[in-house]
Write a protein that holds these residues in place. Structure first.
Motif, PDB file in Angstrom:
ATOM      1  N   VAL A 152       0.836  -1.208   0.000  1.00  0.00           N
ATOM      2  CA  VAL A 152       0.000   0.000   0.000  1.00  0.00           C
ATOM      3  C   VAL A 152       0.877   1.266   0.000  1.00  0.00           C
ATOM      4  O   VAL A 152       1.751   1.422   0.857  1.00  0.00           O
ATOM      5  N   PRO A 153       0.658   2.171  -0.968  1.00  0.00           N
ATOM      6  CA  PRO A 153       1.530   3.343  -1.083  1.00  0.00           C
ATOM      7  C   PRO A 153       1.201   4.470  -0.105  1.00  0.00           C
ATOM      8  O   PRO A 153       0.032   4.765   0.152  1.00  0.00           O
ATOM      9  N   VAL A 154       2.264   5.086   0.406  1.00  0.00           N
ATOM     10  CA  VAL A 154       2.153   6.315   1.210  1.00  0.00           C
ATOM     11  C   VAL A 154       2.958   7.336   0.408  1.00  0.00           C
ATOM     12  O   VAL A 154       4.186   7.228   0.319  1.00  0.00           O
ATOM     13  N   VAL A 155       2.269   8.310  -0.207  1.00  0.00           N
ATOM     14  CA  VAL A 155       2.931   9.135  -1.219  1.00  0.00           C
ATOM     15  C   VAL A 155       2.624  10.608  -1.050  1.00  0.00           C
ATOM     16  O   VAL A 155       1.620  10.990  -0.461  1.00  0.00           O
ATOM     17  N   ARG A 156       3.506  11.427  -1.624  1.00  0.00           N
ATOM     18  CA  ARG A 156       3.233  12.864  -1.648  1.00  0.00           C
ATOM     19  C   ARG A 156       2.219  13.155  -2.754  1.00  0.00           C
ATOM     20  O   ARG A 156       2.285  12.561  -3.841  1.00  0.00           O
ATOM     21  N   ALA A 157       1.299  14.074  -2.485  1.00  0.00           N
ATOM     22  CA  ALA A 157       0.246  14.387  -3.467  1.00  0.00           C
ATOM     23  C   ALA A 157       0.821  15.296  -4.545  1.00  0.00           C
ATOM     24  O   ALA A 157       0.630  16.511  -4.525  1.00  0.00           O
ATOM     25  N   THR A 158       1.564  14.704  -5.473  1.00  0.00           N
ATOM     26  CA  THR A 158       2.148  15.498  -6.561  1.00  0.00           C
ATOM     27  C   THR A 158       2.162  14.667  -7.844  1.00  0.00           C
ATOM     28  O   THR A 158       2.314  13.438  -7.799  1.00  0.00           O
ATOM     29  N   GLY A 159       1.992  15.341  -8.988  1.00  0.00           N
ATOM     30  CA  GLY A 159       2.112  14.701 -10.302  1.00  0.00           C
ATOM     31  C   GLY A 159       1.335  13.403 -10.413  1.00  0.00           C
ATOM     32  O   GLY A 159       0.192  13.283  -9.969  1.00  0.00           O
ATOM     33  N   LEU A 176       1.606  10.719  -8.860  1.00  0.00           N
ATOM     34  CA  LEU A 176       1.229  10.062  -7.590  1.00  0.00           C
ATOM     35  C   LEU A 176      -0.200  10.462  -7.233  1.00  0.00           C
ATOM     36  O   LEU A 176      -1.019   9.642  -6.811  1.00  0.00           O
ATOM     37  N   LYS A 177      -0.488  11.754  -7.433  1.00  0.00           N
ATOM     38  CA  LYS A 177      -1.822  12.282  -7.143  1.00  0.00           C
ATOM     39  C   LYS A 177      -2.864  11.651  -8.074  1.00  0.00           C
ATOM     40  O   LYS A 177      -4.002  11.428  -7.681  1.00  0.00           O
TER      41      LYS A 177
END
Ligand code: ADP
Length: 480
Positions: free
Chosen positions: A402-409, A411-412
């Motif tokens: 399960v990904p934990v990601v920054r809300a950018t590009g 990834l968002k």
């Protein structure tokens, strides 16, 4: 409406011949996905997509299946350079390789010496245009990727008077805007190209490889809709935001797809037991194998966090290390696979030294270990400062990590908060630590956690959808 559209796809690297990063994944699968589209997706036009690559020293192209198809000279001041074209086939698709001494002058796809790379890719770009006079197949579209092949589009604009090239339309896929290839003034001079004289581009950009390609391209495709919007802003536009705003009408964000048969946990020989969304249980064998192979305590309950990717400020490894230190009171294990920036590699080694009982870093490229990590880890951290698309988070989701990601590009555009993963906004360790705590909270509830895993595993990241979008773009380029 054209009965057929011929597309020549230009890239520095492509699976299965040579891979350094995500570009190879795309160049090895998008052309095939385009060829596989049904007629209705291409408005009734037959799509003949072919790939052209540099013949790098360590390309895995079998010399026995490669046949020489052309030989010519590429003009260069001070002495033209002999080039040879070989043709082979990948699942029925013709693939051309170009060889010549600038390409064999360095052993790697991207050399540590930027001057070698500039010479290499300027030569390749010009050789591709020259090749078109020597093979009996003509493209309607040149589809370039990143700065390495951008000069082909610029040179094409300069040669519009040439009947072979006059009607060719161009498209540039933008995988990473900050990598602009550096100063191209010497290359322009050497290969007989005029410098650009157009105020539309900022003065500095008029001699850089990538901006020249953007200027020349009829269509520009950033690799996610969110990144397509971000590059119009000063935070992500790298000084080209005003120019890119002036080209808004030509910009279309298209998310990269994933080779879902190559990345399939139900048929992956690198993992101990196959699993799927319907049968998650065998996944635990991968977690155990991962913990064992790295010498971590073999505990199925402890959340295992992971990162796989280039070690680079872009990818935010430093943010992850600080966030992990801030979250040290929670139980977790952490594995990191990747290599790159020595300063960040050092920070990784420090983290392992400080948390020797629960952190392992493998500072190398290791495809089988990468697969075991996607299959065995519980959470995938991707705190990128910017992320044009990102494939790693899609692979992670497909493998139930399960990904934990920054809300950018990208990834968002690919991770859904509350359904497939966890997002945070600011590129700050505290923001990542907070998202991590939310994730750890859900992990403590196995039924809820499995819903995240299954949602991610069932998401459709395959190529047909983005390939249809490219086909539409090809169609509109050739119809206008
Ligand atoms: P990039 O910005 O580098 O293209 P992506 O997430 O789009 O990042 O794609 C990276 C690809 O390379 C993924 O397939 C990832 O698994 C792989 N990869 C990156 N570093 C490593 C490594 N050290 N070992 C194995 N695979 C790696």
């Amino acid at each position: 409406m054209p009965a057929s559209i011929n597309v020549l796809f230009l890239a520095a690297e492509a699976e299965p011949f040579v891979k350094v990063g995500g570009l190879a994944d795309v160049a090895g699968s998008l052309p095939l996905a385009l060829r596989a589209l049904p007629y209705q997706a291409t408005h009734g036009a037959a799509l003949d997509v072919r790939l052209v690559l540099p013949l790098h020293l360590h390309s895995r192209a079998e010399s026995t299946t490669m046949r020489p198809v052309a030989e010519f000279q590429v003009y260069r001041s001070g002495g033209s350079i002999p080039a040879q074209v070989f043709e082979t086939s990948l699942n029925g698709m013709p693939v051309y390789f170009i060889s010549g001494h600038p390409l064999s002058a360095s052993p790697s796809v991207y050399s540590p010496d930027p001057a070698l790379d500039r010479e290499k890719y300027a030569f390749f770009s010009l050789a591709v245009l020259e090749m078109l006079r020597h093979v009996d197949w003509q493209p309607d579209i040149l589809h370039a990727n990143d700065w390495h092949t951008a000069l082909a589009l610029y040179a094409l604009r300069a040669r519009r008077g040439d009947p072979v090239l006059a009607r060719v339309r161009t498209l540039l896929t933008l995988h990473n805007l900050p990598y602009m290839g550096g100063e191209a003034a010497d290359a322009l001079n050497a290969y007989g190209l005029m410098p650009l004289n157009d105020d539309a581009l900022p003065q500095w950009a008029r001699t850089f490889f990538l901006p020249l390609g953007l200027w020349a391209a009829d269509a520009i495709v950033p690799v996610s809709p969110a990144y397509a919007r971000e590059i119009l802003t000063p935070d992500f536009g790298c000084g080209l935001e005003s120019y890119l705003n002036s080209r808004r009408e030509s910009i279309t964000g298209i998310l990269n797809g994933l080779d879902v048969s190559g990345w399939d946990p139900a048929a992956d020989a690198a993992i101990p037991a196959p699993f799927s969304a319907a049968n998650l249980e065998p996944r635990s064998a991968s977690k155990a194998a991962l913990q064992k192979s790295l010498g971590l305590p073999e505990d199925p309950r402890i959340p295992l966090l992971a990162m796989v990717g280039r070690v680079d400020r872009q990818k935010g490894q430093d943010l992850a290390f600080d966030a992990l230190r801030q979250s040290a009171s929670h139980a977790w294990q952490f594995v990191m696979l990747g290599s790159g920036d020595p300063a960040l590699e050092n920070l990784a080694a420090n983290l392992q030294a400080d948390f020797h009982d629960r952190v392992r870093v493998a500072l190398r490229y290791d495809a089988p270990l990468g697969r075991l990590i996607y299959a065995g880890a519980d959470m995938f951290l991707m705190p990128s400062r910017y992320e044009p698309c990102g494939l790693a988070q899609m692979i992670a989701m497909r493998y139930g990590c399960v990904p934990v990601v920054r809300a950018t590009g990208g990834l968002k555009d690919t991770v859904e908060e509350g359904r497939t993963g966890f997002l945070f906004r600011k590129a700050e360790p505290a923001d990542l630590a907070e998202a991590l705590e939310r994730a750890l909270g859900v992990y403590a509830n196995p039924a809820k956690w499995q819903r995240y895993q299954r949602n991610g595993m069932s998401a459709d990241f395959s190529w047909p959808r983005p390939a249809r979008q490219y086909a539409m773009l090809y169609h509109s380029l050739t119809s206008s």
